[in-house]
Design an enzyme around this catalytic site. Sequence first.
Site, PDB file in Angstrom:
ATOM      1  N   SER A   1      16.748  -0.349  32.671  1.00  0.00           N
ATOM      2  CA  SER A   1      18.015  -0.041  32.004  1.00  0.00           C
ATOM      3  C   SER A   1      18.751  -1.309  31.620  1.00  0.00           C
ATOM      4  CB  SER A   1      18.912   0.793  32.927  1.00  0.00           C
ATOM      5  OG  SER A   1      18.287   2.011  33.275  1.00  0.00           O
TER       6      SER A   1
ATOM      7  N   SER B   1      14.091   4.337  30.126  1.00  0.00           N
ATOM      8  CA  SER B   1      15.173   3.361  30.013  1.00  0.00           C
ATOM      9  C   SER B   1      16.525   4.058  29.990  1.00  0.00           C
ATOM     10  CB  SER B   1      15.024   2.520  28.736  1.00  0.00           C
ATOM     11  OG  SER B   1      15.227   3.313  27.582  1.00  0.00           O
TER      12      SER B   1
ATOM     13  N   ASP C   1      19.956   2.955  28.458  1.00  0.00           N
ATOM     14  CA  ASP C   1      20.599   1.913  27.656  1.00  0.00           C
ATOM     15  C   ASP C   1      21.954   2.422  27.163  1.00  0.00           C
ATOM     16  OD1 ASP C   1      18.161   0.438  27.918  1.00  0.00           O
ATOM     17  OD2 ASP C   1      17.325   1.680  26.328  1.00  0.00           O
TER      18      ASP C   1
END
Length: 381
Positions: free
Chosen positions: A260, A298, A300
């Site tokens: 992340s 991820s 983000d």
Amino acid sequence: MSRRTVMSTGAALAGGVMTGGLAAGTAQAAPPPGGRARARELGVAPGDLPTGDHNAITDVAGVRVGQVTLVEGDRVRTGVTAIVPHPDNVFQDKVAGGVFIGNAFGKLAGSTQVSELGTIEAPIVLTNTLSVARGVDGTVAWTLAQAGNGSVQSVNAVVGETNDGALNDIRGRHVTEDHVIAAIEAARGGVVAEGSVGAGTGTTCFGWKGGIGTSSRVVGDFTVGVLVQTNYGGSLRVDGVPVGEELSPPSMADTSGDGSCMLVVATDAPLTSRNLERLAARAVFAMARTGSSYSNGSGDFAIAFSTSPHVREAPGSAVQDAKYVPNAGMSGLFLGALDATEEAIYNSMFMATTVTGNGGTTRHAIPLDRVRKLLRKYGRG
């Protein structure tokens, strides 16, 4: 007996170190860790826009950063990073805000209210995945204790995270409410500590040690500043140079793209919450320049806010006669956010030191001597 080091660092403070408690910090700028350097010292300076005085998010007037770094024995490597939008009562003088999500495999507490109302009313806190609740507790406790907030019954704490479980005993949930409050109270302007500090103490980026990084750009009459907490994968590119392919990171398991990145964007430009969301999007877009693959695993997230007094909002009031930057005036700010984010990510890695934790796991600092040689090989730097 285990060794416990807790460092409390204001933006312009070296940070005091003590055993068994919180350090207040010392009033001296911290020298760069041995052998480490910011991107510009390697000749990497994305774009043509100038930076602010410190090339940091704190170049946006009034913005302050505070950090608490937790190191205990051979397992605890974590911390807290707090971004305070302005020196007044943030709850009573809310800043305009926006959130953009690149991929939502993560936790960003408070984001729904920011998206709905377009305001941020408390310091923004970054920590590890399993300490988000502690981040909320500390932010709420600090806000309720501020003068003028005696009748407040609802606080929207904005707390983001990355998972530092490779280096940190994340299941132990060692971050406390007091650590969060200490980070907020340590917040200062000026130079921001980068690398393996605060919420970046236990993070990994592109198979090397990640961390906290920051940068800024001056766009006409306005400034855009960015702070990142990097903990993601892919194949690292620096100014277009395929560093990841050339150097083969020592921790290849962390190059899959999972992980992340938290990105905080500040500006003094008077922007609507919608255009702040658009500005936040550019920070996420900038990750692609560095080689992010935005994988399924991820998380983000980007948070953007404006410190402009023209767009602040007191409880129960309406913003009147605001002179917003129009849509047609956003392109320069977009470019500033893109370039500052790219450089902040490089700074987070170039300033990070090698860290061993969680029972012997090591994440090595990216070797800057080899990066310099690669930059020269490709005609960069």
